[in-house]
Motif scaffolding. Structure first.
Motif, short mmCIF file in Angstrom:
data_model
loop_
_atom_site.label_atom_id
_atom_site.label_comp_id
_atom_site.label_asym_id
_atom_site.label_seq_id
_atom_site.Cartn_x
_atom_site.Cartn_y
_atom_site.Cartn_z
N CYS B 202 0.84 -1.21 0.00
CA CYS B 202 0.00 0.00 0.00
C CYS B 202 0.86 1.25 0.00
O CYS B 202 0.48 2.29 -0.54
CB CYS B 202 -0.91 0.04 1.23
SG CYS B 202 -1.94 -1.40 1.39
N CYS B 205 1.54 1.91 -3.41
CA CYS B 205 0.35 1.92 -4.28
C CYS B 205 -0.24 3.32 -4.30
O CYS B 205 -0.41 3.94 -3.25
CB CYS B 205 -0.67 0.92 -3.74
SG CYS B 205 -2.25 0.98 -4.59
N CYS B 230 -8.62 2.49 -3.77
CA CYS B 230 -8.07 1.27 -3.20
C CYS B 230 -8.99 0.09 -3.52
O CYS B 230 -10.21 0.16 -3.35
CB CYS B 230 -7.95 1.43 -1.68
SG CYS B 230 -7.71 -0.12 -0.81
N CYS B 238 -7.31 -7.51 -1.64
CA CYS B 238 -5.97 -7.13 -2.07
C CYS B 238 -5.05 -7.38 -0.90
O CYS B 238 -5.19 -6.81 0.17
CB CYS B 238 -5.94 -5.66 -2.48
SG CYS B 238 -4.30 -5.15 -3.01
S1 SF4 Z 1 -5.26 -1.50 -3.73
FE1 SF4 Z 1 -5.56 -0.87 -1.58
S2 SF4 Z 1 -4.99 -2.66 -0.39
FE2 SF4 Z 1 -4.20 -2.99 -2.46
S3 SF4 Z 1 -2.09 -2.24 -2.41
FE3 SF4 Z 1 -3.36 -0.55 -3.10
S4 SF4 Z 1 -3.92 0.58 -1.25
FE4 SF4 Z 1 -3.15 -1.42 -0.60
#
Ligand code: SF4
Ligand SMILES: Cc1cc2nc3c(=O)[nH]c(=O)nc-3n(C[C@H](O)[C@H](O)[C@H](O)COP(=O)(O)OP(=O)(O)OC[C@H]3O[C@@H](n4cnc5c(N)ncnc54)[C@H](O)[C@@H]3O)c2cc1C
Ligand code: SF4
Ligand code: SF4
Lengths: 653, 328
Positions: B202, B205, B230, B238
């Protein structure tokens, strides 16, 4: 690492069931255990003295105690460690009494289990860190919610004692219910005049700079505890700048739209920009954006055009969320009246000239919708007015209790009516009469001695039927004998009971204070501690605690400030338990999994850093977030993953 | 010219992807060969086991060991390379945590043989022949290494200096590690994870993260996610929240959920258990629910996950606290 192990026999409570010798043999085999002592009563004075001396002599680096429940004596032994100059968190206590001795009868099995637990403790205690409680100054400021008699009295007495108060009022004006009454029982004083000095003191008195008044505001979030609450307050836009407005009323007339005026019980209308009622303080208007046509896309500026000063009207005023730190909270949100339309037999809302007591207060108020005139009955007024007491109280189908103030308002109306309309007859329909106290009784006496009043005791409110007969209101009722009878009146005033306001439940859940079986906020103890709520630091005053008159509401406001001045002295320190959680910023990914899990609202999210943070004051060390954080970024002091794992491994080896 | 330090790479129970990942450093492989004596890599070079056996102990500077320990041969090679290497690195998810081979720990060796050689509908094996450790043939006895009952990670078999996670490790991360060795950067303490971050996916991400309250889970084919937000918040499991950073959030970047190949981040002992604890914290159980309603609701949400082990322990079962199923 030098670990000292103490085994308390608890008289024979423990040693009858667990063989200290056998346990000692097992435990002293462990690499780091330097010694094993058996004590008769560790918690007795001699026991504590021995422990202190022994610790001072042997100077272990970690201490394990096999004894009773930590709930009983963990604090006791932590204090002994402190006295022996050992950090009290470098100790692990094992409950070999309740968890072992008292539940296992086989001495072999019990000894093995005690050994296993002690091994777990020996394994974990090595990883213990010395922890220190943080000291925090309490916040002496106070939040008062509701600016009625109770809240005002509390605010003024607190500021007189030098405290700062944040006074949150939902309405655009302060004063609560009584500023809307023409006269106040028992002595028939002028309501607005009686309260005006208090309101003046709040707005511009000697200590007013210590009262931060937030009108059109409500508390939306509360976290923390006595000495340190963090409160979020939502303030609606007023669209009028109090620093500029001079209260001249020029803006009202030109406004092209209006709506029912709830401050006059919807008996008349007010403009989109309006004053709640004349004489309402603070003396400047507000714009109701649900009514104003600007919110519907029109570019009306008539109020602004009419305003004689510059920039008093701020069309782009915004809703604000204000955060405050306070040490205590006084709840003074008042109450409301039972909805008389639930008593369908009484015709309220369907037949004309039937009013509730509060509506009648507004009708007779010189700052009310009719400027105090009872209209529609010619110069002489109505021939007769019926006042129905207990309109919903003392009744299992409606409200079970007696509010204790309705009879008094009824008798207040009696005096008022006779003064204003000398020819009008007054019928008091009552189930019970409730007039305790030295002054109140006078009120009743006056009504009794009024030649124009008549008292009729009905049997049951549900047996009263109101209808229109020959253009007048016909009231059919039953005497206690069951005999049906009829009276006729031109106007009916219903005196319904006082019930918890519609905000009570929500505010209760925000503050996490419970309600009693009637929905009022529940006191800590009904006789001994009726001002304290069940939550330390939150106090209950006025009619949100129970129906009451102004005298009691004022007294409670004063009592609450007394509690705060004595219990929350300025400069007092709070010790913060070091068993709390903290976020390792390096590890936190900002995923926000933890954001909503904390039952104490101790977790915040720092948007700038994109990291979660815990508040050491609010955190209770429950560990919920530690379990939730998938990044392993939150550490729970004294219950770290490593410590827990070591303990499990210790027990299993 | 001084002697170049030795480098070796070995594959145990693995797919070969780790070798591809190494070669994917492209032309930089020339620099590797320039700086190291690439001594052993059955996938790429012709050196044999006996050549390694002939080396003095600790004569290989670095060994990148990929693959889990499934068979006796895997264990033998792990021990050999341990002995001959100064720095033994568990390379890739299989040797770190067991990865896909590790999922077979839900079954015993016999279960596998039964399925593969006897019961599989596409197999016709009238003689009921299953592999044997020893088979007599006219020329003598043939030996097969033992197929262990459980798959182990490299560090469960031998002492390991460092761990490079990933399935496979990202080439840029591999290069960074090699380059820092070339440049003589001081190595971290033994036991460290290298070539990866300390936080989770995350962190890398870029999706917008908000407060999470999940009503149900979706499999990827059941939903077209909002690509800005997300994925987890939208109900797609995830694993990014509980997976070590280092990949640059490759999967979420293309709107596929992270499946967890970089393993647990620092401070997390068990990736799958942690993931379950985290999900438990974000299920939407708001409102005045009774105990039964909470259980019912939770069960319903959990039922929308078809494969717990394959979801939460896809890469880490063998290395987890659980390690394998209980065999009766
Ligand atoms: S999508 Fe959400 S849970 Fe998955 S890596 Fe990205 S921030 Fe984290
Ligand atoms: C018809 C009638 C006549 C009465 N006449 C008399 C009388 O003559 N003499 C007498 O002694 N008593 C009288 N009483 C009783 C008197 O009204 C109460 O004792 C008094 O109002 C109690 O004061 P309080 O401060 O507790 O509440 P209130 O006066 O109700 O004040 C509460 C304040 O809190 C505000 N508030 C409510 N919710 C919120 C919120 N969520 N956030 C912020 N602010 C909020 C309200 O707007 C209000 O300003 C009468 C009662 C009734 C019903
Ligand atoms: S759950 Fe952990 S990683 Fe995620 S925001 Fe909270 S502290 Fe950071
Ligand atoms: S341990 Fe975490 S969840 Fe528990 S009170 Fe502290 S911050 Fe909140």
């Amino acid at each position: 690492m030098k670990i000292g192990v103490y085994f308390c026999k608890c008289g024979t409570n423990i040693s009858d069931r667990i063989d200290p010798q056998k346990v000692m043999e097992e435990i002293t085999k462990l690499k780091d255990v330097a010694y094993f002592e058996t004590v008769d009563f560790l918690c007795a004075e001699e026991g504590k003295e021995f422990l202190e001396k022994d610790l001072k002599k042997k100077k272990p680096m970690r201490v394990v105690l096999g004894a009773c429940s930590p709930r009983d004596h963990e604090k006791t032994f932590m204090n002994v460690l402190s006295k022996a100059a050992i950090n009290p968190y470098l100790m692990q206590m094992v409950n070999i009494r309740e968890h072992v001795a008292w539940v296992i009868s086989d001495i072999c099995k019990a000894s093995d289990k005690a050994s296993a637990y002690l091994k777990g403790a020996v394994a974990r205690v090595q990883l213990h860190e010395p922890l220190k409680p943080e000291e925090l100054n309490v916040c002496p400021d106070v939040l008062v919610i509701g600016a009625g008699p109770a809240g005002l009295k509390a605010s003024l007495s607190l500021t007189e004692a030098g405290r700062k108060v944040v006074l949150v009022e939902k309405n655009p004006v302060i004063g609560g219910m009584p500023v809307r009454y023409e006269e106040i029982f028992p002595n028939m004083e002028c309501g607005p005049c009686m309260l005006e000095p208090m309101l003046g003191d709040v707005l511009h008195g000697d200590n007013s700079e210590n009262i931060e008044l937030l009108t059109l505001s409500e508390v939306v979030e509360v976290a923390g505890y006595l000495g340190n609450f963090i409160v979020k307050i939502k303030q609606l836009p007023r669209y009028v700048n109090p620093k500029k407005c001079i209260g001249c009323r020029e803006c009202i007339e030109p406004c092209p739209v209006s709506a029912k005026n709830e401050f006059n019980c919807s008996l008349d209308e007010r403009k989109a920009i309006s004053f709640a009622f004349s004489g309402g303080l603070p003396n400047f208007p507000f714009i109701d954006d649900k009514v104003c046509i600007r919110t519907k896309g029109e570019n009306c500026r008539l109020c602004e055009d009419a305003c004689i000063v510059d920039d008093a009207i701020i069309f782009d005023d915004k809703e604000k969320v204000i955060e405050k730190n306070v040490g205590a909270i006084i709840v003074a949100v008042g109450a409301e009246l039972y909805d008389c339309s639930n008593l369908t037999n009484l015709g309220y809302g369907k037949l004309p000239n039937i009013y509730t007591s509060l509506e009648f207060e507004r009708i007779i108020a010189s700052n009310g919708p009719t400027e105090g005139e009872i209209q529609g009955f010619g110069k002489k007024g109505p021939r007769s007015i019926a006042i129905i007491h207990c309109a919903g109280s003392l009744d299992k189908n409606h409200i079970k209790y007696c509010s204790g103030t309705c009879c008094q308002s009824a008798f207040k109306f009696n005096q008022f009516i006779s003064k204003k309309l000398p020819n009008t007859k007054i019928f008091h329909f009552f189930k019970e009469i409730s007039v305790p106290g030295k002054e109140t009784f006078q009120l009743y006496n006056k009504a009794l001695n009024n030649p124009d009043s008549m008292f009729i005791r009905y049997r049951n409110i549900n047996e009263i039927d109101v209808s229109i007969e020959n253009g007048r209101l016909a009231i059919h009722y039953s005497f206690s004998s069951g005999k049906r009878c009829k009276s006729t009146a031109d106007m009916i005033i219903l005196c319904p009971p006082v019930i918890p306001s519609s905000d009570t439940a929500e505010l209760g859940s925000i503050l996490e204070i419970p309600a009693d079986r009637y929905g009022f906020f529940e006191e800590l103890h009904n006789r001994v501690d009726s001002i304290q709520s069940k939550l330390k630091g939150v106090y209950l005053t006025g009619s949100c605690q129970s129906p009451m008159d102004i005298q009691n509401a004022m007294n409670q406001g004063l009592a609450a400030s007394g509690y705060i001045l004595s219990g929350l002295p300025e400069g007092k320190k709070l010790e913060i338990e070091p068993i709390i959680a903290s976020v390792d910023e390096e590890r936190c990914s900002g995923c926000r999994v933890c954001n909503l899990v904390c039952p104490y609202k101790a977790i915040d999210f720092d948007e700038e850093k994109a990291k979660a943070t815990t508040n050491s004051v609010l955190c209770q060390g429950c560990g919920t977030c530690v379990a939730a954080c998938p990044a392993g970024a939150i550490k729970g002091n004294h219950f770290t993953v490593e410590e827990l794992l070591a303990e499990i491994q210790g027990v299993l080896t | 010219m001084t002697k170049k330090p030795g480098l070796s790479m070995y594959w145990a129970s693995s797919c070969g992807g780790c070798e591809i990942a190494l070669v994917n450093i492209n032309e930089k492989i020339l620099e590797v060969i320039d700086k190291f004596d690439f001594m052993f890599c059955p996938c790429l070079l012709d050196t044999k086991k006996k050549d390694i056996e002939a080396l003095p102990d600790k004569s290989i500077e670095i060994t990148l060991f990929n693959g889990a320990v499934r068979t006796e041969e895997n264990a033998e090679m792990a021990n050999l390379l341990r002995k001959k290497s100064k720095i033994l690195i568990a390379f890739g998810s299989c040797s770190n945590d067991g990865c896909i081979p590790g999922l077979s720990n839900l079954y015993s060796a016999k279960d596998h043989f039964d399925t593969i050689y006897l019961n599989n509908p596409t197999v016709s094996n009238p003689g009921g022949i299953v592999p044997q450790r020893e088979t007599e043939v006219p020329e003598g006895t043939l030996h097969l290494p033992e197929f262990y009952d459980t798959v182990r990670t490299l560090s469960q078999v031998v002492d390991v200096e460092y761990f490079i996670p990933g399935c496979p490790p990202e080439s840029n991360q591999i290069w960074d590690v090699i380059n820092s060795v070339i440049e003589g950067v001081k190595l971290p303490p033994k036991g460290s994870v290298i070539g990866a971050g300390t936080s989770t996916v995350c962190d890398e991400c870029e999706k917008i993260k908000e407060d999470k309250k999940i009503d149900r889970f979706y499999r990827t084919y059941e939903i077209i996610p909002d690509t800005k937000k997300c994925l987890l918040e939208q109900g797609i499991i995830c694993m990014g929240i509980a997976t070590r950073a280092g990949c640059g959030s490759l999967c979420p970047k293309v709107n596929m959920p992270c499946s967890g190949c970089y393993g647990a981040p620092d401070g997390v002992l068990d990736q799958g258990a942690k993931m379950i604890a985290a999900l438990g914290s974000i299920l939407n159980l708001e409102g005045d629910l009774t105990e039964e309603e909470i259980t019912g609701h939770t069960n319903k949400i959990m039922d929308s996950i078809p494969d717990y082990a394959g979801t939460f322990y896809k890469f880490s079962l063998a290395g987890s606290i659980l390690k394998n199923s209980v065999r009766k």
